[in-house]
Design a protein around this motif. Structure first.
Motif, PDB file in Angstrom:
ATOM      1  N   MET A   1       0.847  -1.175   0.000  1.00 35.06           N
ATOM      2  CA  MET A   1       0.000   0.000   0.000  1.00 35.06           C
ATOM      3  C   MET A   1       0.889   1.234   0.000  1.00 35.06           C
ATOM      4  O   MET A   1       1.869   1.292   0.717  1.00 35.06           O
ATOM      5  CB  MET A   1      -0.880   0.012   1.241  1.00 35.06           C
ATOM      6  N   THR A   2       0.525   2.194  -0.799  1.00 33.42           N
ATOM      7  CA  THR A   2       1.263   3.450  -0.789  1.00 33.42           C
ATOM      8  C   THR A   2       0.317   4.563  -0.383  1.00 33.42           C
ATOM      9  O   THR A   2      -0.868   4.546  -0.704  1.00 33.42           O
ATOM     10  CB  THR A   2       1.886   3.768  -2.160  1.00 33.42           C
ATOM     11  N   TYR A   3       0.859   5.500   0.329  1.00 32.51           N
ATOM     12  CA  TYR A   3       0.089   6.637   0.801  1.00 32.51           C
ATOM     13  C   TYR A   3       0.717   7.891   0.235  1.00 32.51           C
ATOM     14  O   TYR A   3       1.932   8.038   0.246  1.00 32.51           O
ATOM     15  CB  TYR A   3       0.092   6.678   2.336  1.00 32.51           C
ATOM     16  N   GLU A   4      -0.111   8.766  -0.272  1.00 26.55           N
ATOM     17  CA  GLU A   4       0.373  10.048  -0.781  1.00 26.55           C
ATOM     18  C   GLU A   4       0.398  11.018   0.392  1.00 26.55           C
ATOM     19  O   GLU A   4      -0.651  11.344   0.950  1.00 26.55           O
ATOM     20  CB  GLU A   4      -0.536  10.569  -1.895  1.00 26.55           C
ATOM     21  N   ALA A   5       1.584  11.440   0.766  1.00 24.09           N
ATOM     22  CA  ALA A   5       1.730  12.362   1.892  1.00 24.09           C
ATOM     23  C   ALA A   5       2.993  13.177   1.688  1.00 24.09           C
ATOM     24  O   ALA A   5       3.952  12.710   1.074  1.00 24.09           O
ATOM     25  CB  ALA A   5       1.815  11.588   3.204  1.00 24.09           C
ATOM     26  N   THR A   6       2.985  14.379   2.214  1.00 30.58           N
ATOM     27  CA  THR A   6       4.180  15.214   2.156  1.00 30.58           C
ATOM     28  C   THR A   6       4.811  15.397   3.535  1.00 30.58           C
ATOM     29  O   THR A   6       5.911  15.924   3.632  1.00 30.58           O
ATOM     30  CB  THR A   6       3.865  16.607   1.551  1.00 30.58           C
ATOM     31  N   THR A   7       4.110  14.947   4.575  1.00 31.98           N
ATOM     32  CA  THR A   7       4.652  15.014   5.932  1.00 31.98           C
ATOM     33  C   THR A   7       4.349  13.698   6.657  1.00 31.98           C
ATOM     34  O   THR A   7       3.397  12.994   6.293  1.00 31.98           O
ATOM     35  CB  THR A   7       4.019  16.154   6.763  1.00 31.98           C
ATOM     36  N   PRO A   8       5.132  13.374   7.683  1.00 29.44           N
ATOM     37  CA  PRO A   8       4.825  12.176   8.471  1.00 29.44           C
ATOM     38  C   PRO A   8       3.414  12.217   9.073  1.00 29.44           C
ATOM     39  O   PRO A   8       2.730  11.198   9.114  1.00 29.44           O
ATOM     40  CB  PRO A   8       5.903  12.187   9.558  1.00 29.44           C
TER      41      PRO A   8
ATOM     42  N   LYS B   1       0.483  -3.756   2.920  1.00 28.90           N
ATOM     43  CA  LYS B   1      -0.791  -4.468   2.838  1.00 28.90           C
ATOM     44  C   LYS B   1      -1.050  -5.381   4.046  1.00 28.90           C
ATOM     45  O   LYS B   1      -2.128  -5.351   4.627  1.00 28.90           O
ATOM     46  CB  LYS B   1      -0.844  -5.274   1.543  1.00 28.90           C
ATOM     47  N   THR B   2      -0.051  -6.189   4.419  1.00 28.93           N
ATOM     48  CA  THR B   2      -0.275  -7.162   5.497  1.00 28.93           C
ATOM     49  C   THR B   2       0.605  -6.937   6.722  1.00 28.93           C
ATOM     50  O   THR B   2       0.609  -7.772   7.628  1.00 28.93           O
ATOM     51  CB  THR B   2      -0.025  -8.604   4.985  1.00 28.93           C
TER      52      THR B   2
ATOM     53  N   ARG C   1      -2.908   0.460  12.747  1.00 29.94           N
ATOM     54  CA  ARG C   1      -1.629   0.806  12.131  1.00 29.94           C
ATOM     55  C   ARG C   1      -1.148   2.172  12.600  1.00 29.94           C
ATOM     56  O   ARG C   1       0.042   2.379  12.788  1.00 29.94           O
ATOM     57  CB  ARG C   1      -1.731   0.793  10.604  1.00 29.94           C
ATOM     58  N   LYS C   2      -2.086   3.071  12.759  1.00 29.65           N
ATOM     59  CA  LYS C   2      -1.747   4.431  13.208  1.00 29.65           C
ATOM     60  C   LYS C   2      -1.039   4.373  14.563  1.00 29.65           C
ATOM     61  O   LYS C   2      -0.002   5.009  14.764  1.00 29.65           O
ATOM     62  CB  LYS C   2      -3.035   5.262  13.314  1.00 29.65           C
ATOM     63  N   ILE C   3      -1.574   3.588  15.471  1.00 26.47           N
ATOM     64  CA  ILE C   3      -0.988   3.462  16.818  1.00 26.47           C
ATOM     65  C   ILE C   3       0.431   2.901  16.723  1.00 26.47           C
ATOM     66  O   ILE C   3       1.362   3.422  17.338  1.00 26.47           O
ATOM     67  CB  ILE C   3      -1.888   2.595  17.724  1.00 26.47           C
ATOM     68  N   ALA C   4       0.618   1.839  15.936  1.00 29.93           N
ATOM     69  CA  ALA C   4       1.940   1.207  15.808  1.00 29.93           C
ATOM     70  C   ALA C   4       2.953   2.145  15.159  1.00 29.93           C
ATOM     71  O   ALA C   4       4.077   2.291  15.644  1.00 29.93           O
ATOM     72  CB  ALA C   4       1.815  -0.085  15.007  1.00 29.93           C
ATOM     73  N   ILE C   5       2.564   2.785  14.079  1.00 29.93           N
ATOM     74  CA  ILE C   5       3.480   3.690  13.365  1.00 29.93           C
ATOM     75  C   ILE C   5       3.833   4.891  14.249  1.00 29.93           C
ATOM     76  O   ILE C   5       4.995   5.307  14.299  1.00 29.93           O
ATOM     77  CB  ILE C   5       2.883   4.150  12.020  1.00 29.93           C
ATOM     78  N   GLU C   6       2.835   5.449  14.947  1.00 27.13           N
ATOM     79  CA  GLU C   6       3.125   6.589  15.838  1.00 27.13           C
ATOM     80  C   GLU C   6       4.116   6.186  16.926  1.00 27.13           C
ATOM     81  O   GLU C   6       5.034   6.937  17.238  1.00 27.13           O
ATOM     82  CB  GLU C   6       1.836   7.119  16.467  1.00 27.13           C
ATOM     83  N   LYS C   7       3.931   5.001  17.497  1.00 29.39           N
ATOM     84  CA  LYS C   7       4.836   4.548  18.556  1.00 29.39           C
ATOM     85  C   LYS C   7       6.247   4.317  18.001  1.00 29.39           C
ATOM     86  O   LYS C   7       7.236   4.712  18.613  1.00 29.39           O
ATOM     87  CB  LYS C   7       4.294   3.275  19.206  1.00 29.39           C
ATOM     88  N   LEU C   8       6.342   3.704  16.825  1.00 32.60           N
ATOM     89  CA  LEU C   8       7.654   3.523  16.196  1.00 32.60           C
ATOM     90  C   LEU C   8       8.306   4.872  15.916  1.00 32.60           C
ATOM     91  O   LEU C   8       9.501   5.056  16.142  1.00 32.60           O
ATOM     92  CB  LEU C   8       7.516   2.722  14.894  1.00 32.60           C
TER      93      LEU C   8
ATOM     94  N   LYS D   1      16.247  -8.182   3.232  1.00 30.18           N
ATOM     95  CA  LYS D   1      17.592  -7.613   3.362  1.00 30.18           C
ATOM     96  C   LYS D   1      17.650  -6.445   4.342  1.00 30.18           C
ATOM     97  O   LYS D   1      18.524  -6.372   5.184  1.00 30.18           O
ATOM     98  CB  LYS D   1      18.119  -7.190   1.999  1.00 30.18           C
ATOM     99  N   SER D   2      16.750  -5.502   4.198  1.00 33.82           N
ATOM    100  CA  SER D   2      16.722  -4.371   5.140  1.00 33.82           C
ATOM    101  C   SER D   2      15.344  -4.197   5.756  1.00 33.82           C
ATOM    102  O   SER D   2      15.115  -3.281   6.519  1.00 33.82           O
ATOM    103  CB  SER D   2      17.133  -3.073   4.436  1.00 33.82           C
ATOM    104  N   CYS D   3      14.424  -5.063   5.426  1.00 35.37           N
ATOM    105  CA  CYS D   3      13.024  -4.929   5.805  1.00 35.37           C
ATOM    106  C   CYS D   3      12.653  -5.918   6.901  1.00 35.37           C
ATOM    107  O   CYS D   3      12.864  -7.120   6.763  1.00 35.37           O
ATOM    108  CB  CYS D   3      12.151  -5.168   4.573  1.00 35.37           C
ATOM    109  N   ILE D   4      12.087  -5.391   7.976  1.00 33.81           N
ATOM    110  CA  ILE D   4      11.584  -6.224   9.060  1.00 33.81           C
ATOM    111  C   ILE D   4      10.072  -6.037   9.073  1.00 33.81           C
ATOM    112  O   ILE D   4       9.580  -4.907   9.195  1.00 33.81           O
ATOM    113  CB  ILE D   4      12.197  -5.803  10.408  1.00 33.81           C
ATOM    114  N   ARG D   5       9.337  -7.134   8.903  1.00 34.59           N
ATOM    115  CA  ARG D   5       7.878  -7.074   8.801  1.00 34.59           C
ATOM    116  C   ARG D   5       7.226  -7.487  10.115  1.00 34.59           C
ATOM    117  O   ARG D   5       7.584  -8.528  10.677  1.00 34.59           O
ATOM    118  CB  ARG D   5       7.394  -7.975   7.656  1.00 34.59           C
ATOM    119  N   PHE D   6       6.255  -6.692  10.539  1.00 32.95           N
ATOM    120  CA  PHE D   6       5.492  -6.996  11.747  1.00 32.95           C
ATOM    121  C   PHE D   6       4.028  -7.149  11.351  1.00 32.95           C
ATOM    122  O   PHE D   6       3.370  -6.182  10.991  1.00 32.95           O
ATOM    123  CB  PHE D   6       5.653  -5.877  12.786  1.00 32.95           C
ATOM    124  N   LYS D   7       3.530  -8.386  11.443  1.00 30.65           N
ATOM    125  CA  LYS D   7       2.152  -8.662  11.039  1.00 30.65           C
ATOM    126  C   LYS D   7       1.175  -8.518  12.201  1.00 30.65           C
ATOM    127  O   LYS D   7      -0.010  -8.300  11.975  1.00 30.65           O
ATOM    128  CB  LYS D   7       2.062 -10.036  10.402  1.00 30.65           C
TER     129      LYS D   7
END
Length: 153
Positions: A1-8, A77-78, A19-26, A113-119
């Protein structure tokens, strides 16, 4: 999924609530622990942490108009993904992370390689990411980048 944004903030506002909660905490953890000199913004349509052109004018070898990337967080996406170029470029850091991960999470490490996925949003090892974010300074990252990536470009 891609999001169009110019700021975090714009990026986060488009996310589903879990997802919002997880991303904000990260984001809070990374900003608090990342060594001085990295900047935050949108890079590759994700929330990115990078070496600005003011500190590394050459930019990223794949596209010199872009600043030198280091870490990113994204909602895919997942999964929620953490991208860390230092893990990809520095074997000692990768080895450290892989050995520490089971101490912080029961779930099997899902990593590229550089990606860590959290489902599972409730199983993100925030304390480990807290430590990971602090492991490489801007100057160390530039040195690793130049010896690892630039020699082959």
């Amino acid at each position: 999924m891609t999001y169009e944004a110019t700021t975090p903030e714009e990026y986060i506002n488009q996310l589903p609530e879990d997802r919002k909660i997880a991303i904000e905490k990260l984001r809070v953890i990374i900003k608090k622990n990342l060594p001085t000199g990295f900047e935050e913004g949108i890079n590759y349509k994700m929330i990115g942490y990078y070496v600005p052109h003011s500190a590394y004018p050459q930019g990223y070898h794949c596209d010199p108009k872009l600043p030198l990337p280091f870490m990113s967080i994204a909602s895919q996406k997942t999964s929620v993904n953490l991208y860390h170029m230092g893990i990809y470029a520095k074997k000692e850091l990768l080895d450290w992370f892989v050995s520490e991960y089971p101490k912080h999470c029961k779930r099997k490490l899902d990593m590229g390689k550089s990606c860590i996925r959290f489902k599972k949003m409730d199983e993100i090892p925030y304390n480990l990411i807290n430590e990971l974010a602090s492991k490489i300074t801007v100057n160390e990252w530039i040195e690793v980048y130049e010896t690892t990536f630039k020699k082959s470009s």
